[in-house]
Write an enzyme that holds these catalytic residues in place. Sequence first.
Site, short mmCIF file in Angstrom:
data_model
loop_
_atom_site.label_atom_id
_atom_site.label_comp_id
_atom_site.label_asym_id
_atom_site.label_seq_id
_atom_site.Cartn_x
_atom_site.Cartn_y
_atom_site.Cartn_z
N ASP A 21 100.62 -37.70 -54.05
CA ASP A 21 101.02 -36.39 -54.61
C ASP A 21 101.26 -36.50 -56.11
OD1 ASP A 21 101.63 -33.73 -54.59
OD2 ASP A 21 103.64 -33.97 -53.75
N GLY A 22 101.03 -35.40 -56.81
CA GLY A 22 101.36 -35.33 -58.23
C GLY A 22 100.18 -35.27 -59.18
N HIS A 38 93.04 -34.88 -60.37
CA HIS A 38 92.43 -35.46 -59.16
C HIS A 38 91.46 -36.58 -59.54
CE1 HIS A 38 94.41 -32.52 -56.77
NE2 HIS A 38 93.69 -31.49 -57.17
N ASN A 69 95.44 -27.68 -47.28
CA ASN A 69 94.80 -27.67 -48.61
C ASN A 69 93.58 -26.74 -48.69
OD1 ASN A 69 95.48 -31.18 -49.31
ND2 ASN A 69 96.64 -29.38 -49.92
C1 FPP Z 1 98.06 -33.91 -54.14
O1 FPP Z 1 98.39 -33.65 -55.49
C2 FPP Z 1 96.72 -34.47 -54.07
C3 FPP Z 1 95.68 -33.92 -53.38
C4 FPP Z 1 95.81 -32.70 -52.58
C5 FPP Z 1 94.34 -34.54 -53.42
C6 FPP Z 1 94.30 -36.02 -53.44
C7 FPP Z 1 92.97 -36.44 -53.92
C8 FPP Z 1 92.71 -37.52 -54.69
C9 FPP Z 1 93.72 -38.52 -55.03
C10 FPP Z 1 91.37 -37.75 -55.29
C11 FPP Z 1 90.26 -38.14 -54.42
C12 FPP Z 1 90.59 -38.90 -53.18
C13 FPP Z 1 89.85 -39.92 -52.71
C14 FPP Z 1 90.16 -40.55 -51.41
C15 FPP Z 1 88.71 -40.45 -53.48
P1 FPP Z 1 98.67 -32.16 -55.92
O2 FPP Z 1 97.39 -31.56 -56.36
O3 FPP Z 1 99.37 -31.42 -54.84
O4 FPP Z 1 99.63 -32.39 -57.15
P2 FPP Z 1 100.82 -31.45 -57.61
O5 FPP Z 1 101.85 -31.44 -56.51
O6 FPP Z 1 101.33 -32.13 -58.84
O7 FPP Z 1 100.24 -30.10 -57.90
#
Ligand code: FPP
Length: 249
Positions: A21-22, A38, A69
């Site tokens: 997350d983050g 991302h 999501n």
């Molecule tokens: C949560 O952060 C993250 C996600 C929903 C996506 C995770 C994806 C990746 C790390 C990239 C690709 C993955 C792979 C396996 C190659 P958020 O968007 O909720 O962050 P925030 O809470 O700060 O808004």
Amino acid sequence: MLSPNSDQSNALPTHVAIIMDGNGRWAKKRFMPRLEGHRQGAKSVRRAVEFCRKNGVKFLTLYAFSTENWQRPESEVSGLMKLLSQFIDSEIDEIHKNDIRFNIVGETKQLPAFVKNKIERALAKTSENQTMVLTVALSYGGRQEIISAALKVHQALLSGCLKKEDINERVFSSYLNTVDLPDPDLLIRTGGEIRISNFLLWQLAYTELYFTDVLWPDFDENSFWQAIEEFRSRQRRYGKISEQIQSKS
Ligand code: FPP
């Protein structure tokens, strides 16, 4: 920097699961689009896989995209799908060379065809690999997984493949997506939130939970060692008392 040798008294976790997350906040702090967060997050994924491979963590499970999501803006969802497909393209040879089995849990039926095709090829290519298992949870929800397992159990009862008196925790687990994985020893959540967010609800029953404010794109080797050191300092009692655990060890 913490090192693998700073305390060898407790074993490393066999299975680490991570809620990454983050990414969005990482990008926002830099006045960048969320997708850039991302993209940096995908680099952290590469680092985390390498960390586990180097240090002998046999199972790594990453929460990349939850069933919830899908409700994000269309541009973010499609950007994430492209990123996943690019990740498979750029990493699968290295993953295979390192004898890592690529694995997916979740409702993959809902994924776009170009992602499904890449996944199918990656699964087939790495299916015999033994050193480590990298599982990506995609379109995954813990409650949905439990409902789907319950429906499969119901079907097995109706067809006579399963008898009611044979149902126990081990048998029920075999109907989950994670049938070939041990339960996680350690769950890490980055990004400062203290919740599970529908991840591996059944499997986390006895898992040690570790929450850190570090945002996922910043989660590096040092952050990973801090989580491992915290895990090693805990005593896992599985409902027993300390003295029973000490006398056994
Ligand atoms: C949560 O952060 C993250 C996600 C929903 C996506 C995770 C994806 C990746 C790390 C990239 C690709 C993955 C792979 C396996 C190659 P958020 O968007 O909720 O962050 P925030 O809470 O700060 O808004």
